[in-house]
Design an enzyme around this catalytic site. Structure first.
Site, PDB file in Angstrom:
ATOM      1  N   LYS A   8      44.678  46.188  42.675  1.00 36.80           N
ATOM      2  CA  LYS A   8      45.227  45.293  43.429  1.00 36.80           C
ATOM      3  C   LYS A   8      45.783  43.944  42.428  1.00 36.80           C
ATOM      4  O   LYS A   8      46.952  43.589  42.936  1.00 36.80           O
ATOM      5  CB  LYS A   8      44.032  44.454  44.266  1.00 36.80           C
ATOM      6  CG  LYS A   8      43.798  45.644  45.326  1.00 36.80           C
ATOM      7  CD  LYS A   8      42.461  45.493  46.139  1.00 36.80           C
ATOM      8  CE  LYS A   8      42.394  46.550  46.882  1.00 36.80           C
ATOM      9  NZ  LYS A   8      40.820  46.293  47.676  1.00 36.80           N
TER      10      LYS A   8
ATOM     11  N   GLN B 280      36.008  42.450  47.310  1.00 41.72           N
ATOM     12  CA  GLN B 280      35.866  43.915  47.331  1.00 41.72           C
ATOM     13  C   GLN B 280      34.545  44.480  47.739  1.00 41.72           C
ATOM     14  O   GLN B 280      33.421  44.305  47.362  1.00 41.72           O
ATOM     15  CB  GLN B 280      36.024  44.606  45.855  1.00 41.72           C
ATOM     16  CG  GLN B 280      36.309  46.037  45.600  1.00 41.72           C
ATOM     17  CD  GLN B 280      37.280  46.552  46.368  1.00 41.72           C
ATOM     18  OE1 GLN B 280      38.397  45.942  46.194  1.00 41.72           O
ATOM     19  NE2 GLN B 280      37.201  47.727  46.835  1.00 41.72           N
TER      20      GLN B 280
ATOM     21  N   ASP C 137      42.448  40.534  54.127  1.00 37.51           N
ATOM     22  CA  ASP C 137      42.040  41.958  54.313  1.00 37.51           C
ATOM     23  C   ASP C 137      41.862  42.068  55.854  1.00 37.51           C
ATOM     24  O   ASP C 137      41.726  43.279  56.492  1.00 37.51           O
ATOM     25  CB  ASP C 137      40.859  42.213  53.783  1.00 37.51           C
ATOM     26  CG  ASP C 137      40.633  43.253  52.683  1.00 37.51           C
ATOM     27  OD1 ASP C 137      41.743  43.852  52.591  1.00 37.51           O
ATOM     28  OD2 ASP C 137      39.562  43.328  52.112  1.00 37.51           O
TER      29      ASP C 137
END
Ligand code: NDP
Length: 286
Positions: free
Chosen positions: A53, A97, A120
């Protein structure tokens, strides 16, 4: 029939190039889009995802911060870090995460992220926006799957779309996005009786179950578009999807391979959401 292979790597490059233009436009206005990725603990798979990422952001010339916290970090410390990033003008997108170590309440952690920086798309406000058809940040994997359909020229309106799997990160948001594009949507789960009855009627079939090769060619409508979200590591070390690619490609009209289908799109859409977050913040500041 042999299906057209939907090449996620090539489409991901195209989509990244489109978003690079938008990122460059922001930079020309003196705004550098920035992403902060927080990882708690040492999970090797999570470390690889986070590194990828951060790398994707660097490739587009975005600012990125990789914040690695030890596994025993207290929930209060993690929440304080998120709060600090919420107030950091250099950071437009924040991602924690998952999974976080068990002593953390993951809902509380995700809800601590400012909805305007929730790239997200897991904050309840962004989930609600998706449900009401006012999408702001869509969860990256189903958003990427939608882009694959769009870029491959698969028409969605009026089609029967069947989504197998109802997770909050893939199945449910995927179904909502298909609905938003005027598909008639069916969601199947592990409790569905006679799954093949539904999958055989699907013009668009999205599979996100984590069950290797569970959808076989005889469960697919001829000419259907198949999006295989699954990523499963087999005993021989190779990756495979939730769809049996070899039998499915003989029946389908379009199909995503694993690897090289949905996978490359997930990080691409994270970068897209980060640039969009920076655009929204810049427009608010005007
Ligand atoms: P979850 O385990 O959270 O959800 C799986 C879903 O599949 C559940 O809703 C479950 O139903 C359903 N299911 C399981 N078995 C069956 C069955 N036999 N028939 C019908 N439905 C079934 O998984 P995720 O959504 O997180 O992930 C799914 C897959 O996608 C995994 O392989 C994962 O690795 C992959 N993935 C890939 C990403 C990418 O970037 N390409 C990103 C995220 C995930 P029920 O609710 O009834 O239990």
């Amino acid at each position: 029939m042999t299906a057209q292979i939907i090449d996620g790597k090539t489409i991901a490059q195209q989509v990244r190039a489109e978003w690079k233009i938008r990122a460059d436009a922001l930079k020309a206005r003196g705004i550098m889009p920035g992403l902060a990725v927080i990882i708690v603990g040492e999970d090797p798979a999570s470390r690889v995802y986070v590194a990828n990422k951060v790398k994707a952001c660097a490739e587009l010339g975005l600012h990125s911060e990789h914040i690695a916290l030890p596994a025993n970090t207290s929930e209060a410390t993690l929440l304080a870090k998120i709060n600090e990033l919420n107030n950091d003008a250099k950071i437009h997108g924040i991602l924690v995460q998952l999974p976080v170590p068990k002593h953390n309440d993951s809902s509380k952690v995700l809800e601590a992220i400012s909805p305007g920086k929730d790239v997200d798309g897991f904050h309840p406000m962004n989930v609600g926006a998706l449900v009401t058809g006012n999408m702001r940040f869509a969860p990256c994997t189903p958003y990427g799957a939608m882009k694959l359909l769009e870029k491959s020229g698969v028409s969605i309106e009026g089609k029967h779309a069947v989504v197998v799997g109802r997770s909050n990160i893939v199945g449910k948001p995927m179904a909502l996005m298909l609905l938003q594009h005027n598909a008639t949507v069916t969601i199947c789960t592990s409790k569905t009786v006679d799954l093949a009855k539904f999958t055989r009627d699907a013009d668009i079939l999205v599979v996100a179950t984590g069950k290797p090769k569970m959808i076989t060619g005889d469960m697919i409508k001829p000419g259907a578009a198949i999006i295989d979200v699954g990523i499963n590591r087999m005993a021989d070390g190779k990756l495979c999807g939730d769809v049996d690619f070899d039998s499915a490609k003989e029946v389908a009209g379009w199909i995503t391979p694993v690897p090289g289908g949905v996978g490359p799109m997930t990080i691409t859409m994270l970068v897209a959401n980060t640039v969009r977050a920076a655009e929204l913040s810049a427009n608010q500041a005007k």
